[in-house]
Design a protein around this motif. Structure first.
Motif: not given
Length: 233
Positions: A93, A128-129, A132-133, A135-136, A140, A146
């Motif tokens: 991440e 998921r974490r 989501d990063r 997708l930034d 999205r 997703t």
């Protein structure tokens, strides 16, 4: 979620129209498979172990639990699976914090699917974490939904992730086209009954009935995906 797929023996041409497109993330949509390997190498170096390049093909594209478990076994590292999972996700991440590079053709393909209102899902073994990063960076708005690896009971190569995606967009699995880069992902999609186009990243993938193999996303467009679903197996 059932792991079996009802297959009709008398599908008509209308039955075979494309209903949705599902894309894997790492190595397919974004150029991050190398990031994952570099992360694993760094984390194990901190633990006092050196990873062999030959192990890369074993862990690529697999769920975190399988990849991390394998590396613990072959290195003998004194770390639990839960601890290693946190270390890997934290390091990865941080690595992608300033954005991730898209694979060639990814932006154009996503825009084309959106312009034609094709339901599109991102289906990844990543947690998921991490999704989501990513997708930034990717956006999205490109995805109807997703599916993350830590949100299903059984992740790739089990069919559950792609069955969940099909159910989520209200599509029949055999009327969905999947874009994958690893044998693990291809196995998951095909077990769900989807048609697959493989864009191999680390290890080669051979063509097979109901499966196409191309060199990059630049070779894939909406007519290609429609043909993939409608052509006979």
């Amino acid at each position: 979620m059932t792991s079996t797929v009802p297959v009709s023996q008398t599908r008509t041409a209308e039955d075979a129209t494309l209903q949705a497109v599902f894309l894997d993330m790492d190595g397919t949509l974004v150029d991050t498979e190398g990031f994952w390997w570099d992360t694993e190498v760094e984390v194990f170096a901190d633990l006092g172990h050196r990873l062999k390049e030959s192990w890369r093909e074993v862990v690529v594209g697999g769920p975190m639990t399988r990849s991390a478990g394998y590396l613990i076994e072959v290195t003998g590292a004194d770390v639990s699976l839960d601890e290693l999972t946190v270390l890997l996700n934290d390091r990865f991440e941080k690595r992608i914090g300033r954005g991730v590079p898209l694979m060639p053709g990814a932006q154009r393909l996503l825009a084309e699917l959106g312009a034609h209102d094709v339901p599109t899902a991102l289906v990844s073994a990543s947690h998921r974490r991490i999704i989501d990063r990513v997708l930034d960076s990717v956006g999205r708005h490109h995805f109807t939904l997703t599916v993350a690896g830590d949100e299903v009971a059984r992740t790739k190569p089990h069919p559950e992730p792609y069955l969940a995606a099909a159910a989520g967009v209200g599509a029949d699995p055999w009327r969905c086209a999947v874009v994958e880069d690893t044998a693990t992902g291809v196995a998951s999609a095909e077990a769900a009954g989807c048609r697959v186009v493989a864009v191999p990243s680390v290890a080669p993938i051979l063509p097979a009935p109901g499966r196409a193999v191309v060199g990059s996303l630049e070779e894939i467009d909406l007519p290609f995906l429609r043909n993939l679903v409608t052509r006979p197996v």
